[in-house]
Design a protein around this motif. Sequence first.
Motif, PDB file in Angstrom:
ATOM      1  N   ILE A  46       3.306  -1.181   3.927  1.00  0.00           N
ATOM      2  CA  ILE A  46       2.877   0.138   3.466  1.00  0.00           C
ATOM      3  C   ILE A  46       4.073   1.058   3.325  1.00  0.00           C
ATOM      4  CG2 ILE A  46       2.413   1.020   5.797  1.00  0.00           C
ATOM      5  CD1 ILE A  46      -0.007   2.557   4.435  1.00  0.00           C
ATOM      6  N   ARG A  47       3.971   1.950   2.348  1.00  0.00           N
ATOM      7  CA  ARG A  47       4.991   2.957   2.122  1.00  0.00           C
ATOM      8  C   ARG A  47       4.398   4.338   2.385  1.00  0.00           C
ATOM      9  NH1 ARG A  47       8.679   1.391  -3.098  1.00  0.00           N
ATOM     10  NH2 ARG A  47       8.809  -0.863  -2.753  1.00  0.00           N
ATOM     11  N   HIS A  48       5.118   5.153   3.144  1.00  0.00           N
ATOM     12  CA  HIS A  48       4.672   6.531   3.399  1.00  0.00           C
ATOM     13  C   HIS A  48       5.103   7.385   2.208  1.00  0.00           C
ATOM     14  CE1 HIS A  48       4.647  10.282   6.226  1.00  0.00           C
ATOM     15  NE2 HIS A  48       3.675  10.303   5.341  1.00  0.00           N
ATOM     16  N   GLN A  49       4.387   7.176   1.106  1.00  0.00           N
ATOM     17  CA  GLN A  49       4.677   7.869  -0.143  1.00  0.00           C
ATOM     18  C   GLN A  49       3.373   8.097  -0.904  1.00  0.00           C
ATOM     19  OE1 GLN A  49       7.632   4.561  -1.188  1.00  0.00           O
ATOM     20  NE2 GLN A  49       8.489   6.287  -2.330  1.00  0.00           N
ATOM     21  N   GLY A  50       3.371   9.100  -1.762  1.00  0.00           N
ATOM     22  CA  GLY A  50       2.246   9.285  -2.650  1.00  0.00           C
ATOM     23  C   GLY A  50       2.281   8.268  -3.772  1.00  0.00           C
ATOM     24  N   PHE A  51       1.154   8.057  -4.424  1.00  0.00           N
ATOM     25  CA  PHE A  51       1.115   7.021  -5.447  1.00  0.00           C
ATOM     26  C   PHE A  51       1.802   7.421  -6.746  1.00  0.00           C
ATOM     27  CE2 PHE A  51      -3.398   7.960  -7.349  1.00  0.00           C
ATOM     28  CZ  PHE A  51      -3.162   9.314  -7.255  1.00  0.00           C
ATOM     29  N   LYS A  52       2.280   8.638  -6.808  1.00  0.00           N
ATOM     30  CA  LYS A  52       3.125   9.010  -7.944  1.00  0.00           C
ATOM     31  C   LYS A  52       4.426   8.216  -7.942  1.00  0.00           C
ATOM     32  CE  LYS A  52       5.348  12.932  -5.609  1.00  0.00           C
ATOM     33  NZ  LYS A  52       6.666  12.293  -5.497  1.00  0.00           N
ATOM     34  N   ASP A  53       4.772   7.630  -6.793  1.00  0.00           N
ATOM     35  CA  ASP A  53       6.009   6.860  -6.665  1.00  0.00           C
ATOM     36  C   ASP A  53       5.833   5.384  -7.015  1.00  0.00           C
ATOM     37  OD1 ASP A  53       7.497   9.099  -5.795  1.00  0.00           O
ATOM     38  OD2 ASP A  53       6.768   8.839  -3.751  1.00  0.00           O
ATOM     39  N   LEU A  54       4.713   5.041  -7.627  1.00  0.00           N
ATOM     40  CA  LEU A  54       4.495   3.652  -8.038  1.00  0.00           C
ATOM     41  C   LEU A  54       5.613   3.132  -8.924  1.00  0.00           C
ATOM     42  CD1 LEU A  54       0.685   3.638  -8.930  1.00  0.00           C
ATOM     43  CD2 LEU A  54       1.806   2.220  -7.194  1.00  0.00           C
ATOM     44  N   ASP A  79      -5.706  24.218   6.221  1.00  0.00           N
ATOM     45  CA  ASP A  79      -4.520  23.434   5.880  1.00  0.00           C
ATOM     46  C   ASP A  79      -4.703  22.686   4.563  1.00  0.00           C
ATOM     47  OD1 ASP A  79      -2.361  21.574   5.791  1.00  0.00           O
ATOM     48  OD2 ASP A  79      -2.140  21.701   7.951  1.00  0.00           O
ATOM     49  N   MET A  80      -5.441  21.575   4.584  1.00  0.00           N
ATOM     50  CA  MET A  80      -5.791  20.756   3.418  1.00  0.00           C
ATOM     51  C   MET A  80      -4.654  19.915   2.866  1.00  0.00           C
ATOM     52  SD  MET A  80      -8.541  22.801   1.083  1.00  0.00           S
ATOM     53  CE  MET A  80      -9.595  24.095   1.738  1.00  0.00           C
ATOM     54  N   ARG A  81      -3.501  19.863   3.507  1.00  0.00           N
ATOM     55  CA  ARG A  81      -2.418  19.002   3.021  1.00  0.00           C
ATOM     56  C   ARG A  81      -2.730  17.541   3.335  1.00  0.00           C
ATOM     57  NH1 ARG A  81       2.528  21.094   6.206  1.00  0.00           N
ATOM     58  NH2 ARG A  81       0.814  21.514   7.671  1.00  0.00           N
ATOM     59  N   MET A  82      -2.547  16.671   2.350  1.00  0.00           N
ATOM     60  CA  MET A  82      -2.654  15.242   2.599  1.00  0.00           C
ATOM     61  C   MET A  82      -1.508  14.771   3.489  1.00  0.00           C
ATOM     62  SD  MET A  82      -5.339  14.043   1.035  1.00  0.00           S
ATOM     63  CE  MET A  82      -6.446  14.365  -0.343  1.00  0.00           C
ATOM     64  N   ASP A  83      -0.330  15.298   3.243  1.00  0.00           N
ATOM     65  CA  ASP A  83       0.854  14.970   4.037  1.00  0.00           C
ATOM     66  C   ASP A  83       1.213  16.203   4.853  1.00  0.00           C
ATOM     67  OD1 ASP A  83       3.240  14.265   5.164  1.00  0.00           O
ATOM     68  OD2 ASP A  83       4.177  13.575   3.312  1.00  0.00           O
ATOM     69  N   THR A  84       0.858  16.191   6.131  1.00  0.00           N
ATOM     70  CA  THR A  84       1.070  17.361   6.975  1.00  0.00           C
ATOM     71  C   THR A  84       2.511  17.508   7.427  1.00  0.00           C
ATOM     72  OG1 THR A  84       0.403  16.053   8.915  1.00  0.00           O
ATOM     73  CG2 THR A  84      -1.303  17.357   7.816  1.00  0.00           C
ATOM     74  N   THR A  85       3.379  16.584   7.002  1.00  0.00           N
ATOM     75  CA  THR A  85       4.788  16.671   7.399  1.00  0.00           C
ATOM     76  C   THR A  85       5.615  17.484   6.425  1.00  0.00           C
ATOM     77  OG1 THR A  85       5.471  14.644   6.233  1.00  0.00           O
ATOM     78  CG2 THR A  85       4.586  14.393   8.470  1.00  0.00           C
ATOM     79  N   ALA A 122       0.837  -1.193   0.000  1.00  0.00           N
ATOM     80  CA  ALA A 122       0.000   0.000   0.000  1.00  0.00           C
ATOM     81  C   ALA A 122       0.873   1.245   0.000  1.00  0.00           C
ATOM     82  CB  ALA A 122      -0.921   0.021   1.220  1.00  0.00           C
ATOM     83  N   PHE A 123       0.316   2.321  -0.571  1.00  0.00           N
ATOM     84  CA  PHE A 123       0.950   3.640  -0.566  1.00  0.00           C
ATOM     85  C   PHE A 123      -0.011   4.632   0.085  1.00  0.00           C
ATOM     86  CE2 PHE A 123       3.259   1.503  -3.844  1.00  0.00           C
ATOM     87  CZ  PHE A 123       4.440   2.181  -4.060  1.00  0.00           C
ATOM     88  N   ASP A 124       0.512   5.569   0.844  1.00  0.00           N
ATOM     89  CA  ASP A 124      -0.279   6.712   1.304  1.00  0.00           C
ATOM     90  C   ASP A 124       0.669   7.758   1.873  1.00  0.00           C
ATOM     91  OD1 ASP A 124      -2.336   8.473   2.593  1.00  0.00           O
ATOM     92  OD2 ASP A 124      -3.630   6.789   2.069  1.00  0.00           O
ATOM     93  N   LYS A 125       0.428   9.030   1.524  1.00  0.00           N
ATOM     94  CA  LYS A 125       1.287  10.092   2.042  1.00  0.00           C
ATOM     95  C   LYS A 125       0.732  10.755   3.292  1.00  0.00           C
ATOM     96  CE  LYS A 125      -0.363  13.390  -1.478  1.00  0.00           C
ATOM     97  NZ  LYS A 125       0.105  14.244  -2.606  1.00  0.00           N
TER      98      LYS A 125
END
Length: 307
Positions: free
Chosen positions: A78-86, A124-130, A57-60
């Motif tokens: 799971i990977r802490h990445q967006g799915f653009k990194d597929l 805010d609205m960021r998917m990845d708040t980091t 799984a992927f999710d940022k």
Amino acid sequence: METSWTHTTVMLDEAVDALTADRPDALVGCYVDATFGRGGHTRRLLERLAPEARLIAFDKDAEAVAEAARITDARFSIRHQGFKDLGELPPRSVTGLLMDLGISSPQIDNPARGFSFRFDGPLDMRMDTTRGESVADWLATAETQQIAEVIRDYGEERFAVQIAKAIDARRQERGPISTTTELAELVAGTVKTREPGQNPATRTFQAFRIFINAELEELQQALDASLNVLQPGGRLAVIAFHSLEDRIVKQFIAAHSKEVYDRRAPFAAPKVMKLRALGRVRPSEAEVAGNPRSRSAILRVAERTEA
């Protein structure tokens, strides 16, 4: 006290069936949930897959990654990445690939995330708040013309220019907008007409969320990567929730599901298709009645060819 927000997975069985139904030989392969969310599709896939299968799984979103840690199945990671990194996955290694493009209910319902005009919270609205800048940070310095273009292009809002000018006027008079309520009230005071039942701020909030997370660009990158990571016969299933996303998915599948002839070389062999379109599915009436957030969902399915 910590609040627990619930999430109802949209088109749960339809999406999993699209990847696994009538494919007993494929249940031992590698599957990817490219947008884990709260893991509904992942958990159902794990119920279907063979003991020797794998599911990545992927999710940022850090909160989604924390939720994934509750899954103890050894087949899952799971990977802490967006799915653009597929594209980091090995070529032709994936048997089934699922992309659920909707944001999860905990993201919408948690005021601290700033996704919804229904709750007062930081804008805010960021998917990845980091990482990255919030909508509030961007609005504090963005040019009025850019704000208008974002609202128009990503929200399909016909009052984009008026809203952008109102945001700029507010910045000049009282400083930047920092909360969801401030933005929602400003838009409501600017947009004089709206479709029945729709909040005036709906399109603006959608536009800012899509822009700040580069959602459409990331979707295109993920779709392009799917052609490389899917093995021949591998399935692609994508659930979209608004016309901008669905148009990209529809055009992508269509573009790669037909033979292309080079008009400059009319006698040359055509460029063979890389996908075979398998159809489109909408949620059932029962699902829409039980989960209104599913009403706009469209599931499109395709299969990787031998090309």
